[in-house]
Design an enzyme around this catalytic site. Sequence first.
Site, PDB file in Angstrom:
ATOM      1  CD  GLU A 107      -2.444   1.166   2.506  1.00 57.15           C
ATOM      2  OE1 GLU A 107      -3.465   1.820   2.585  1.00 57.15           O
ATOM      3  OE2 GLU A 107      -3.025   0.188   3.347  1.00 57.15           O
ATOM      4  CG  ASP A 143      -3.745   8.962   7.007  1.00 59.71           C
ATOM      5  OD1 ASP A 143      -4.038   7.864   6.428  1.00 59.71           O
ATOM      6  OD2 ASP A 143      -3.228   9.516   6.052  1.00 59.71           O
ATOM      7  CE1 TYR A 169      -7.351  -1.189   6.858  1.00 58.59           C
ATOM      8  CE2 TYR A 169      -6.292  -0.592   4.508  1.00 58.59           C
ATOM      9  CZ  TYR A 169      -6.525  -0.781   5.863  1.00 58.59           C
ATOM     10  OH  TYR A 169      -5.445  -0.210   6.576  1.00 58.59           O
TER      11      TYR A 169
END
Length: 267
Positions: free
Chosen positions: A45, A56, A164
């Site tokens: 990734e 993030d 995911y």
Amino acid sequence: MTTTLSAALAVTGRPLLVPYVTGGITANWTELLLACQDGGADAIEVGLPFSDPMLDGPTIQEASDRALARGATVESILADLAATPLRVPVVVMTYANIVLRIGLPALAAAGVSGLIVPDLPLEESAATEAAAAAAGIDLVLLAAPSTPDDRLREICTRSRGFVYAISVMGTTGERAQLAGSAATLAARLKAVTELPVLIGFGVSTPAQAAEAGRAGDGAVIASVLMRRVLDGATAAELAADVAAYRTALDLGVSSGTPHAEISGHRG
């Protein structure tokens, strides 16, 4: 790139390992990609640095800030990717406005075969799905512990490559233990899809990776690896780190306990 993401992940016959590298984090950042490959990654990734990365945590934000301060751009990162001889698929993680600006053909031209866009709502993703499919890129969708069953099924139906599984409600980052919600979510996903279910967000040790491999079909390792790079780890050291995750996933529990022998693993 010689194979698609879906095809590459379908034939490994082992728990899947997807390490993460922030594009442009160092001057020799593509050597980190090769290190991940050498360490046993099934795919890599690559994060495209973004000034407002809402999902993030501090480590990936710091990695993005360092890349941007070095002058890295989406265009320079894609050019670097195109020039790097990788045998494993590259999955780009970035945000919707970057995807809309550069377009899917630019990603495909750089050898990208998977895409994760965490801020793209499912209800608004049809156009991106179609563009990705046309470019030969698998659009990987995310599922969270709070996702209701009907939406979970739709995510699994529309995701490509893998699903995911976000282990916790929150941002990326290193954690002392894998959240219990990860196994619960993985079980819910595996009940409604044949796609690989990869657990990410907070998988921080080889033991946690093994746990993710038992609960799902593998793990995405991000913040802990970028912390090592931010602290000065070399490509060779990163390869050794990735290899430790590879070994843990393959053994499953402990030395001498092969993952394939663990009850309940779909293999």
